[in-house]
Design an enzyme around this catalytic site. Structure first.
Site, mmCIF file in Angstrom:
data_model
loop_
_atom_site.group_PDB
_atom_site.id
_atom_site.type_symbol
_atom_site.label_atom_id
_atom_site.label_comp_id
_atom_site.label_asym_id
_atom_site.label_seq_id
_atom_site.Cartn_x
_atom_site.Cartn_y
_atom_site.Cartn_z
ATOM 1 N N LYS A 35 -1.009 -5.469 -20.109
ATOM 2 C CA LYS A 35 -0.778 -6.131 -18.821
ATOM 3 C C LYS A 35 -1.875 -7.138 -18.528
ATOM 4 O O LYS A 35 -1.647 -8.192 -17.966
ATOM 5 C CB LYS A 35 -0.708 -5.094 -17.689
ATOM 6 C CG LYS A 35 -0.437 -5.697 -16.322
ATOM 7 C CD LYS A 35 0.875 -6.459 -16.297
ATOM 8 C CE LYS A 35 1.106 -7.217 -15.009
ATOM 9 N NZ LYS A 35 2.229 -8.188 -15.121
ATOM 10 N N LYS A 76 9.279 -15.265 -21.467
ATOM 11 C CA LYS A 76 9.911 -14.014 -21.005
ATOM 12 C C LYS A 76 10.800 -13.443 -22.100
ATOM 13 O O LYS A 76 10.757 -12.254 -22.408
ATOM 14 C CB LYS A 76 10.734 -14.279 -19.744
ATOM 15 C CG LYS A 76 9.902 -14.485 -18.495
ATOM 16 C CD LYS A 76 9.358 -13.221 -17.916
ATOM 17 C CE LYS A 76 7.923 -12.877 -18.029
ATOM 18 N NZ LYS A 76 6.848 -13.778 -18.096
ATOM 19 N N GLU A 88 8.305 -20.923 -19.388
ATOM 20 C CA GLU A 88 8.240 -19.556 -18.834
ATOM 21 C C GLU A 88 9.470 -18.752 -19.274
ATOM 22 O O GLU A 88 9.363 -17.593 -19.658
ATOM 23 C CB GLU A 88 8.129 -19.603 -17.321
ATOM 24 C CG GLU A 88 8.224 -18.275 -16.608
ATOM 25 C CD GLU A 88 7.205 -17.229 -17.084
ATOM 26 O OE1 GLU A 88 6.243 -17.580 -17.816
ATOM 27 O OE2 GLU A 88 7.390 -16.045 -16.745
ATOM 28 N N TRP A 112 -3.753 -1.588 -1.109
ATOM 29 C CA TRP A 112 -3.673 -2.833 -1.900
ATOM 30 C C TRP A 112 -4.249 -3.909 -0.989
ATOM 31 O O TRP A 112 -3.613 -4.309 -0.013
ATOM 32 C CB TRP A 112 -2.220 -3.132 -2.252
ATOM 33 C CG TRP A 112 -2.049 -4.435 -2.955
ATOM 34 C CD1 TRP A 112 -1.698 -5.627 -2.405
ATOM 35 C CD2 TRP A 112 -2.253 -4.691 -4.331
ATOM 36 N NE1 TRP A 112 -1.672 -6.606 -3.338
ATOM 37 C CE2 TRP A 112 -2.007 -6.075 -4.548
ATOM 38 C CE3 TRP A 112 -2.620 -3.918 -5.414
ATOM 39 C CZ2 TRP A 112 -2.110 -6.665 -5.805
ATOM 40 C CZ3 TRP A 112 -2.719 -4.517 -6.662
ATOM 41 C CH2 TRP A 112 -2.466 -5.865 -6.838
ATOM 42 N N GLU A 126 8.636 -12.163 -25.150
ATOM 43 C CA GLU A 126 7.700 -11.041 -25.014
ATOM 44 C C GLU A 126 8.396 -9.716 -24.725
ATOM 45 O O GLU A 126 7.832 -8.665 -24.979
ATOM 46 C CB GLU A 126 6.627 -11.317 -23.965
ATOM 47 C CG GLU A 126 7.093 -11.432 -22.548
ATOM 48 C CD GLU A 126 5.910 -11.627 -21.591
ATOM 49 O OE1 GLU A 126 4.814 -11.121 -21.847
ATOM 50 O OE2 GLU A 126 6.104 -12.313 -20.576
ATOM 51 N N HIS A 166 12.914 -36.159 -30.966
ATOM 52 C CA HIS A 166 11.742 -36.452 -31.830
ATOM 53 C C HIS A 166 11.466 -35.323 -32.805
ATOM 54 O O HIS A 166 10.322 -35.040 -33.143
ATOM 55 C CB HIS A 166 10.517 -36.707 -30.931
ATOM 56 C CG HIS A 166 10.698 -37.869 -30.013
ATOM 57 N ND1 HIS A 166 10.687 -39.172 -30.438
ATOM 58 C CD2 HIS A 166 10.985 -37.896 -28.688
ATOM 59 C CE1 HIS A 166 10.915 -39.973 -29.411
ATOM 60 N NE2 HIS A 166 11.085 -39.238 -28.339
ATOM 61 N N ASN A 223 0.393 -0.593 6.476
ATOM 62 C CA ASN A 223 0.755 -1.351 5.279
ATOM 63 C C ASN A 223 1.462 -2.611 5.758
ATOM 64 O O ASN A 223 2.355 -2.535 6.597
ATOM 65 C CB ASN A 223 1.701 -0.524 4.387
ATOM 66 C CG ASN A 223 2.256 -1.358 3.218
ATOM 67 O OD1 ASN A 223 1.643 -2.357 2.833
ATOM 68 N ND2 ASN A 223 3.407 -0.973 2.708
ATOM 69 N N GLY A 224 1.025 -3.773 5.287
ATOM 70 C CA GLY A 224 1.679 -5.030 5.683
ATOM 71 C C GLY A 224 0.616 -6.059 6.038
ATOM 72 O O GLY A 224 -0.542 -5.936 5.665
ATOM 73 N N CYS A 282 0.862 -1.189 0.000
ATOM 74 C CA CYS A 282 0.000 0.000 0.000
ATOM 75 C C CYS A 282 0.889 1.226 0.000
ATOM 76 O O CYS A 282 2.095 1.151 0.137
ATOM 77 C CB CYS A 282 -0.853 0.028 1.263
ATOM 78 S SG CYS A 282 -1.780 -1.467 1.564
ATOM 79 N N ARG A 322 1.380 1.648 -6.015
ATOM 80 C CA ARG A 322 1.541 0.673 -4.925
ATOM 81 C C ARG A 322 0.213 0.015 -4.546
ATOM 82 O O ARG A 322 0.183 -0.928 -3.768
ATOM 83 C CB ARG A 322 2.142 1.332 -3.682
ATOM 84 C CG ARG A 322 3.559 1.853 -3.854
ATOM 85 C CD ARG A 322 4.046 2.529 -2.603
ATOM 86 N NE ARG A 322 4.088 1.594 -1.489
ATOM 87 C CZ ARG A 322 5.133 0.795 -1.226
ATOM 88 N NH1 ARG A 322 6.200 0.836 -2.003
ATOM 89 N NH2 ARG A 322 5.136 -0.034 -0.208
HETATM 90 C C1 AGP Z 1 3.189 -12.915 -18.855
HETATM 91 O O1 AGP Z 1 4.433 -12.278 -18.768
HETATM 92 C C2 AGP Z 1 2.255 -12.199 -19.801
HETATM 93 N N1 AGP Z 1 2.086 -10.842 -19.429
HETATM 94 C C3 AGP Z 1 0.937 -12.960 -19.988
HETATM 95 O O2 AGP Z 1 1.259 -14.250 -20.465
HETATM 96 C C4 AGP Z 1 0.061 -13.128 -18.723
HETATM 97 O O3 AGP Z 1 0.671 -14.050 -17.857
HETATM 98 C C5 AGP Z 1 -1.299 -13.679 -19.154
HETATM 99 O O4 AGP Z 1 -1.912 -12.725 -20.000
HETATM 100 C C6 AGP Z 1 -2.232 -13.976 -17.986
HETATM 101 O O5 AGP Z 1 -2.499 -12.797 -17.268
HETATM 102 P P1 AGP Z 1 -3.178 -12.937 -15.812
HETATM 103 O O6 AGP Z 1 -2.211 -13.673 -14.948
HETATM 104 O O7 AGP Z 1 -3.410 -11.536 -15.355
HETATM 105 O O8 AGP Z 1 -4.462 -13.704 -15.986
#
Ligand code: AGP
Length: 606
Positions: free
Chosen positions: A601, A483, A479, A76, A486, A502, A102-103, A2, A27
C-alpha cells in the site's frame, strides 16, 4: 473518517468499547480514547492516547475504568495533528460532560472564537471540541435538549455521542457520518460501523441524518431535531466480521470506489468562499510569489499531479509540470525560491516522494503537500499541507484518494487563478458550481458498474490493452491503465491519442482492445478521428463517452456513458468507469483485489 463505539449495560463497559474500537481501527488509527461514566453522579473517567489503539490498551492496563456506560473513539485526524490532547473524547471544563465526534465542523473557527469570548477554555486544536463547549453552554439538566441546541449552531458533517456524569444515558446524533445502534436485552450499543457490534448482537438499527438518539440499558429512543419521536427499523445483519469491516462489500477497493461521492463532499466541505467565486484553503503560501510549479509524486499520485498541472496552467496561467519523484530526487533539478514543489501522496510515507521533497528543501524551495494521512512523515517535512479527506484507504490500488487529490487540485487551481488575477468571476463561479455538482455525477458514474462487468471479459482475455486520452484526460488514460495492470495483471499501456500514429498504432489488432476516453471536449472531433484510425485497422474500441452523445456509437464497439461535466472536471468522473473496469476484470480473473501480488500500500523502502 473515525471509529465511534458506545455501550450501556451490564458488562464492563470499557472492555466492550475498546474491543469495538479494535474492530473499527481500519477507520482511523491516529489516536484513541475511552471515557467511562461510573454512574450515580460519580466523575467521568477518561484515558486517551496518540498512536494506535495498542497504546491506549497499554495505558488501560495500569488504570482500571469501572462502569456500565462508556464511549470510545479511534481517530482519523482532520483538524489538529495526532496527539493526546487532540484525541477524543473531549471534556467540558468541569469534567462532567464528554463528547466524541466523527466528521468535520465547517464553521468551527467562528464558534470557537465566540466560545472563547464567553470564557470557555480549549484544550485541543480540533474542530470537534467546539461541540462539548456548545453542549455544556446549553445544558440545563436535559442532555438531549442540550445536544439539539448545540447542533442547531453547527454546519458540517457529524456523528457524535455524548455522556454526562449525572445521566445514565448516551445521547447520539448524526448528519452525514454514520451511526448504527446495536440492540440487546438490557444492554445497547452505538457504533460507526457494524463490525464493532457483531460479537454481541446482529440486531441493528441505522440512524439517519437529523436523528437524535437517547440510549439507556433498556433501549434507544430516536427523535428528530425538534424532539418528535421517530421509528428506526431493527434489521438482522448476516455478515461475518471480516465482511462487515468492508461494510458488506466484497473488497475494500469496491467499498472505497463507492465511497467517492462522500469523500468528494468531505474534501470540498467548508472550502467554498461564501461568494461562490473563490475557495478557502487555509494555506500560508502566496500564489503571487510563485513563477513555476513542479509537482512530484509516484504512481497514481503522479497521475493526479498531472491533472493538477493541467488545471493550474489552464486556470492560473502558472507553468506547471510533473516530475516522477524517483527521478527528481537524483537529477540535480533547476529549482529556485520562486518555484513551488508540490508533493502528492496518499500515505505521506513514499520514500521517493519524501526524498524529492528533502532535495527541494535543501535548495531552499517552498514545498506544499497534497496529502491524505494526517501526521505522516510528509506532513512534517513540507511548509504547507492541503489535506484531502479520503479517510483510510485500505485497498492497495488507490481510488478514492486519487479522486480526492483531483478535487484538491481543482480547489488549488481556482485559488491560484483568483490570486493571480487570471480567473474571472464568471469562470470561477461556473467551476465551483460544477465542483458542487460532482458528487451527484459520481453517483451516476458508479452505476456504470454493470457495463464494466459486461465488458470485463474483453479485457480479461486480452493479450494487452491500450488506454487513450486527450488533453486533461491523458492522465486519466494512464491511471486507467495502471489500475488494470496492478489488480488484474493484464498488460496495458496508455498514450496521448495524438501519439498513436507515431508508432503505437502498430499494436492495433482485435486481441488488443482500446479503452478511449471520448467525453465532451474541445478536441472531440480529433478524438473521433483517432477512433476511426483504430477501427480502420480492426481495432476494438471501448469508449468512455458523455451521456447523450449521439455520435460515438458509430465509432466505438462498446460505449460506457458518464454524466456530462466541465471538461476540466471530467477526470473526476471519467476515472470511475476505469476503476470499475479494472475491478471487474480482476474479479473475473480471480485476483486478490485488495492485496495484489508484488505490491504494497505504501512503498516506504527504496
Ligand atoms: C496506486 O494504485 C498504487 N498503489 C501506487 O501507484 C501509489 O499510488 C504510489 O505508490 C504512491 O503512493 P502514495 O500516494 O501513498 O505516495
Amino acid at each position: 473518517m473515525c471509529g465511534i463505539v458506545a455501550y450501556v449495560g451490564g458488562r464492563e463497559a470499557a472492555d466492550v468499547v475498546v474491543d469495538g474500537l479494535r474492530r473499527l481501527e481500519y477507520r482511523g488509527y491516529d489516536s484513541s480514547g475511552v471515557v467511562v461514566a461510573p454512574g450515580a453522579g460519580a466523575a467521568l473517567q477518561v484515558v486517551k492516547r496518540a498512536g494506535k489503539l495498542s497504546v491506549l490498551q497499554d495505558a488501560l492496563r495500569t488504570v482500571r475504568l469501572g462502569g456500565a456506560l462508556a464511549l470510545g473513539h479511534t481517530r482519523w485526524a482532520t483538524h489538529g495533528r495526532p496527539s493526546d490532547a487532540n484525541a477524543h473524547p473531549h471534556l467540558s471544563e468541569d469534567g462532567r460532560l464528554a463528547v466524541i465526534h466523527n466528521g468535520i465542523i465547517e464553521n468551527y473557527l467562528p464558534l470557537r472564537e465566540a466560545l472563547q469570548r464567553d470564557g470557555h477554555v480549549f484544550g485541543s486544536e480540533t474542530d470537534s471540541e467546539v461541540l462539548v463547549h456548545l453542549i455544556e453552554q446549553a445544558y440545563a439538566g436535559d442532555l438531549a435538549a442540550a445536544v439539539r441546541s448545540a447542533l442547531r449552531q453547527v454546519r458540517g458533517a457529524y456523528a457524535l455521542v455524548a455522556a454526562h456524569a449525572g445521566h445514565e444515558e448516551v445521547v447520539a446524533a448524526r448528519a452525514t457520518s454514520p451511526l448504527v445502534v446495536g440492540v440487546g436485552e438490557g444492554e445497547q450499543w452505538l457504533a460507526s460501523d457494524v463490525p464493532a457490534l457483531l460479537p454481541y448482537t446482529r440486531r441493528v438499527a441505522y440512524l439517519c441524518d437529523g436523528d437524535v438518539a437517547v440510549m439507556t440499558c433498556a433501549g434507544v429512543r430516536v427523535t428528530d431535531m425538534d424532539g418528535r419521536e421517530l421509528e428506526r427499523p431493527v434489521e438482522t445483519v448476516d455478515w461475518d466480521a471480516e465482511a462487515a469491516e468492508k461494510g458488506g462489500y466484497a473488497h475494500f477497493m469496491l467499498k472505497e470506489i463507492e465511497e467517492q461521492p462522500s469523500v468528494l463532499q468531505q474534501t470540498l466541505g467548508g472550502r467554498f468562499a461564501p461568494d461562490g467565486r473563490d475557495v478557502l484553503l487555509d494555506l500560508s503560501l502566496d500564489p503571487s510569489a510563485i513563477d513555476r510549479i513542479v509537482i512530484t509524486a509516484a504512481g497514481t499520485a503522479a497521475y493526479a499531479g498531472t491533472v493538477g498541472a493541467a488545471l493550474l496552467e489552464t486556470l492560473a496561467r502558472v507553468p506547471a509540470g510533473v516530475e516522477i519523484a524517483s527521478e527528481l530526487r537524483y537529477r540535480d533539478p533547476v529549482l529556485d525560491e520562486r518555484t513551488l514543489v508540490i508533493a502528492v501522496s496518499q500515505s505521506g510515507e513514499t520514500i521517493d516522494t519524501l526524498e524529492a521533497v528533502r532535495e527541494a528543501r535543501r535548495r531552499g524551495v517552498p514545498t506544499l503537500a497534497v496529502l491524505n494521512v494526517k501526521g505522516s512523515s510528509l506532513a512534517r517535512e513540507v511548509d504547507d499541507v492541503l489535506y484531502v479527506h479520503a479517510g483510510p484507504e485500505i485497498g492497495v490500488a488507490s481510488t478514492k484518494a486519487y479522486l480526492a487529490m483531483l478535487a484538491a487540485f481543482a480547489l488549488l487551481a481556482v485559488r491560484f487563478g483568483r490570486a493571480r488575477g487570471r480567473l474571472d468571476d464568471e469562470r470561477a463561479e461556473a467551476l465551483l458550481r460544477g465542483l458542487r455538482g460532482l458528487p451527484q455525477a459520481l453517483e451516476a458514474a458508479l452505476a456504470t458498474r454493470s457495463r464494466a462487468r459486461e465488458l470485463a471479459e474483453r479485457l480479461a482475455t486480452a493479450r494487452s490493452a491500450l488506454f487513450l486520452g486527450r488533453g486533461i484526460n491523458v492522465a486519466s488514460a494512464f491511471e486507467g491503465a495502471l489500475k488494470l495492470k496492478e489488480i488484474s495483471y493484464v498488460h496495458a499501456e496508455a498514450y496521448a491519442m495524438g501519439e498513436m500514429k507515431h508508432g503505437p498504432i502498430a499494436l492495433i489488432e482485435p486481441s488488443v482492445p482500446v479503452v478511449a476516453i471520448a467525453t465532451t471536449s474541445a478536441r472531440y472531433d480529433k478524438t473521433i478521428a483517432n477512433l476511426q484510425e483504430v477501427r480502420a485497422r480492426d481495432g476494438v474500441v471501448i469508449a468512455i463517452a458523455s451521456e447523450g452523445d449521439g455520435t460515438i456509437a458509430a465509432h466505438a464497439d462498446e460505449v460506457i456513458e458518464v454524466p456530462r461535466v466541465d471538461e476540466l472536471l471530467s477526470p473526476l468522473v471519467n476515472v470511475v468507469p476505469l476503476q470499475l473496469l479494472a475491478y471487474e476484470t480482476a474479479l473475473r480473473l480471480g485476483r486478490d483485489v485488495d492485496q495484489p501480488r508484488n505490491l504494497a500500500k505504501s512503498v516506504t523502502v527504496e
